[in-house]
Design a protein around this motif. Structure first.
Motif, short mmCIF file in Angstrom:
data_model
loop_
_atom_site.label_atom_id
_atom_site.label_comp_id
_atom_site.label_asym_id
_atom_site.label_seq_id
_atom_site.Cartn_x
_atom_site.Cartn_y
_atom_site.Cartn_z
N UNK A 64 1.00 -1.17 -0.20
CA UNK A 64 0.09 0.01 0.21
C UNK A 64 0.81 1.19 0.11
N UNK A 65 2.01 1.18 0.59
CA UNK A 65 2.83 2.24 0.79
C UNK A 65 4.06 2.47 -0.27
N UNK A 66 3.82 1.75 -1.47
CA UNK A 66 4.94 1.56 -2.37
C UNK A 66 5.22 2.97 -3.05
N UNK A 67 4.37 3.98 -2.83
CA UNK A 67 4.72 5.35 -3.55
C UNK A 67 5.58 6.02 -2.31
N UNK A 68 5.71 5.44 -0.98
CA UNK A 68 6.30 6.45 -0.17
C UNK A 68 7.60 5.50 0.29
N UNK A 69 7.94 4.49 -0.67
CA UNK A 69 9.20 3.75 -0.52
C UNK A 69 10.58 4.63 -0.63
N UNK A 70 11.33 4.24 0.45
CA UNK A 70 12.65 4.84 0.36
C UNK A 70 13.62 4.40 -0.66
N UNK A 71 14.31 5.37 -1.08
CA UNK A 71 15.61 4.81 -1.98
C UNK A 71 16.69 4.33 -1.16
N UNK A 72 17.29 3.52 -1.40
CA UNK A 72 18.50 2.69 -0.83
C UNK A 72 19.52 2.69 -1.51
N UNK A 73 20.68 2.71 -0.77
CA UNK A 73 21.92 2.56 -1.73
C UNK A 73 22.17 1.27 -1.81
N UNK A 74 21.47 0.16 -1.19
CA UNK A 74 21.64 -1.28 -1.56
C UNK A 74 20.51 -1.66 -2.56
N UNK A 75 19.58 -0.87 -2.97
CA UNK A 75 18.51 -1.06 -3.73
C UNK A 75 17.89 -2.67 -3.48
N UNK A 76 17.34 -2.25 -2.06
CA UNK A 76 16.76 -3.56 -1.55
C UNK A 76 15.25 -3.79 -1.85
N UNK A 77 15.13 -4.97 -2.21
CA UNK A 77 13.65 -5.48 -2.67
C UNK A 77 13.12 -6.43 -1.76
N UNK A 78 12.02 -6.21 -1.22
CA UNK A 78 11.21 -7.11 -0.30
C UNK A 78 10.37 -8.21 -1.14
N UNK A 79 10.33 -9.29 -0.47
CA UNK A 79 9.41 -10.46 -0.99
C UNK A 79 8.76 -11.13 -0.17
N UNK A 80 7.96 -11.95 -0.24
CA UNK A 80 6.92 -12.72 0.87
C UNK A 80 6.71 -14.08 0.36
N UNK A 81 6.93 -14.82 1.48
CA UNK A 81 6.50 -16.32 1.14
C UNK A 81 5.60 -16.97 2.32
N UNK A 82 4.43 -17.28 2.12
CA UNK A 82 3.79 -17.66 3.17
C UNK A 82 3.08 -19.15 2.86
N UNK A 83 2.69 -19.71 1.80
CA UNK A 83 2.11 -20.64 1.55
C UNK A 83 2.86 -22.18 2.00
N UNK A 84 2.09 -22.77 2.61
CA UNK A 84 2.82 -24.19 3.09
C UNK A 84 3.32 -25.01 1.97
N UNK A 85 2.79 -24.94 0.87
CA UNK A 85 2.99 -25.86 -0.23
C UNK A 85 4.42 -25.35 -0.96
#
Ligand SMILES: O=P(O)(O)OC[C@H]1O[C@](O)(CO)[C@@H](O)[C@@H]1O
Length: 536
Positions: free
Chosen positions: A157-178
């Motif tokens: 939801x807050x992608x427009x407020x994302x900060x620029x980082x020198x590491x160019x960090x990307x977030x990912x999510x993994x939840x499903x049991x399978x």
């Protein structure tokens, strides 16, 4: 009180929303209220000011003021587990005093925020390196339920407020049991520069632990069994400190939450680390500040202008008096795509109960069925049922008034036009749902299959704009709404015993799938399916 409400409903049952609007040109003025960046318009609900007066009587009869006091005093309002529910304490400013049983809660909370701050800084500045010395550029949050839905929903939801980082960090999510999401990620991510957050309040959730185990094997397989793999590539967030240590997470990479934070109320704690990694600690603190504004509003504002109280009582009116047992969550902003999923857990895991706090069967309906999607997309999917189906549904329309007004570039004008289009569609839909044919010119000339019954109630939540502060206030409003409804329904919103037994039964079933032991004592459907699976 229920009888009084039922009689009152009888008196206005045949009054269409179109008539209510016609009869009172100031209806919106009377039936909306504001708190900071939020405006709650409930004038399109099928009620009057007399209805509200009766609902307030009901709330007094159910001792709502005393329950609000108990919640904010840290009393064990989660009676089946003997715990308090102090998610609100996660949002307290550092100078607020909050001690429960001699423990300085504010100090504990802010100590963890400082630890988060250090971790966020290390990752953003490119100082966090993997075991082979590469800068970490990808972070995967492994968690499920409250340890996934809140952080992911808010980070998106807050992608427009994302900060620029020198590491160019990307977030990912993994939840499903399978392992569906994780297996996709492991195909593309570089193990040398990937960090995993194991996010689990209990640190026993099999979905999360099995994903974590797969991630560990992937790292050890690709990087070799070097000392330091676990240390450099895993962070843990949990209330079970010893379990994190036993799993292999080093002490300096552990963040702590507490028993008094419910899983679905935990995104304000270190479970919200993915949010802070997206919008920075300043953004995360703004999110907390917005929620704190709502906490104070909920605790102190008169009910006539108290957003969570009004929202809850409107919901009770719909569910228990008008028999409307479905609620659609319809954000008109693609960034809020995951909000319906998040609210499904918040509302249905909290109030999907049928036993009272006193251990009796409830005598009224409790939580309605909640679902939703981004409104404009849902217009092309399930709105047909809202407009012309047989089932009454109440809708929450959620929209920011302004968007794309900052950081202008070559497509800003076009995007502003797109936002206007979304706003227009939102207002058009809620008007048509409420008024039906009365919103149209010469409806009597239309064939019956093109007519609109209307009288479908809705509320609209208008945000100034979508930013960390307004989103914090919005989510806290829903949390408190859920609490108020639980008080009216006399249920405990902070446990979730209904989800436990299925997990236990799965243990035996897993044994059978793996060929351990004779299948016995199960129904023929389960036995038949097991036979096909094992024979496949
Ligand atoms: O954070 P944990 O302990 O892994 O729990 C994850 C989710 O599982 C549940 O306990 C339900 O099984 C949720 O309440 C919770 O958000």
């Amino acid at each position: 009180m229920w009888r009084v409400l039922a009689d009152h409903a009888e008196g206005i049952r045949d009054t269409h929303l179109a008539e209510l609007f016609d009869a009172d040109p100031a209806r919106f003025e009377r039936l909306h209220c504001e708190c900071g960046p939020l405006l709650f318009d409930y004038s399109k609900q099928r009620l009057t000011e007399q209805t509200l007066a009766r609902l307030f009587d009901l709330a007094r009869q159910q001792q709502l003021p005393q329950w609000i006091d108990r919640l904010f005093a840290g009393d064990p309002v989660n009676c089946t587990e003997g715990r308090s529910a102090m998610h609100w304490a996660l949002r307290l400013p550092e100078d607020a005093s909050c001690s429960i049983n001699g423990v300085d809660i504010t100090a504990q909370v802010h100590e963890q925020l400082r630890r988060m701050d250090r971790i966020v800084h290390k990752l953003h500045s490119g100082q966090w390196r993997g075991v082979t010395g590469e800068v970490v550029t990808d972070v995967v949050n492994i968690g499920v339920g409250g340890s996934d839905l809140g952080p992911q929903m808010v980070a998106e939801a807050l992608c427009d407020s994302a900060v620029e980082t020198s590491s160019r960090l990307t977030m990912h999510f993994a939840s499903t049991m399978d392992g569906s999401q994780l297996s996709q990620l492991l195909r593309t991510l570089n193990p040398h520069s990937t960090l995993f957050i194991i996010s689990s309040k209990s640190f026993t959730t099999i979905d999360t632990l099995s994903n974590a185990e797969t991630a560990r094997h992937w790292l050890e397989h690709t990087l070799g069994d070097k000392p330091g793999v676990l240390h450099c590539h895993f962070l843990g967030v949990s209330s079970a400190v010893q379990k994190m240590t036993d799993w292999g997470i080093s002490e300096e990479h552990q963040l702590q939450i507490w028993d008094w934070v419910g899983g679905r109320y935990s995104m304000w704690s270190a479970i919200g680390l993915p949010i802070a990694l997206t919008v920075g600690m300043h953004g995360f603190r703004q999110l907390l500040a917005g929620a704190h504004l709502m906490d104070e509003h909920f605790r102190t504002a008169p009910w006539e202008c108290n957003l969570p109280v009004l929202m809850a009582l409107v919901g009770v009116w719909n569910t228990n008096v008008l028999d409307i047992n479905a609620q659609a969550i319809l954000p008109y902003d693609g960034r809020l795509k995951l909000l319906p999923l998040y609210l499904e857990q918040l509302e249905m895991e909290s109030n999907g109960k049928s036993v009272t706090r006193d251990g009796k069967l409830v005598e009224h309906s409790t939580c309605p069925i909640i679902w939703g999607d981004v409104g404009p997309n849902a217009q092309h999917a399930f709105y047909q049922l809202l407009h012309q189906g047989t089932e009454p549904v109440t809708c929450d329309f959620i929209l920011p008034a302004r968007r794309y007004h900052q950081n202008r570039d070559e497509v800003t004008e076009e995007l502003i036009s797109q936002h206007e289009l979304a706003l227009a569609n939102c207002l058009a839909q809620s008007r048509l749902l409420a008024l039906g044919d009365a919103a149209l010119k010469n409806p009597e000339d239309m064939p019956i299959h093109q007519r609109y019954r209307g009288n479908q109630p809705s509320s609209t939540l208008l945000l100034d704009e979508l930013n960390p502060y307004s989103l914090g206030a919005l989510i806290a409003m829903y949390e408190h709404k859920v609490f108020v409804q639980s008080v009216i329904w006399e249920i405990n919103p902070f446990d979730q015993w209904g989800v436990e037994m299925g997990k236990k039964l799965a243990v035996d079933t897993l044994g059978w799938i793996r060929g351990e032991g004779q299948v016995e004592g199960v129904d023929s459907s389960t036995a038949g399916l097991l036979g096909r699976i094992v024979g496949a």
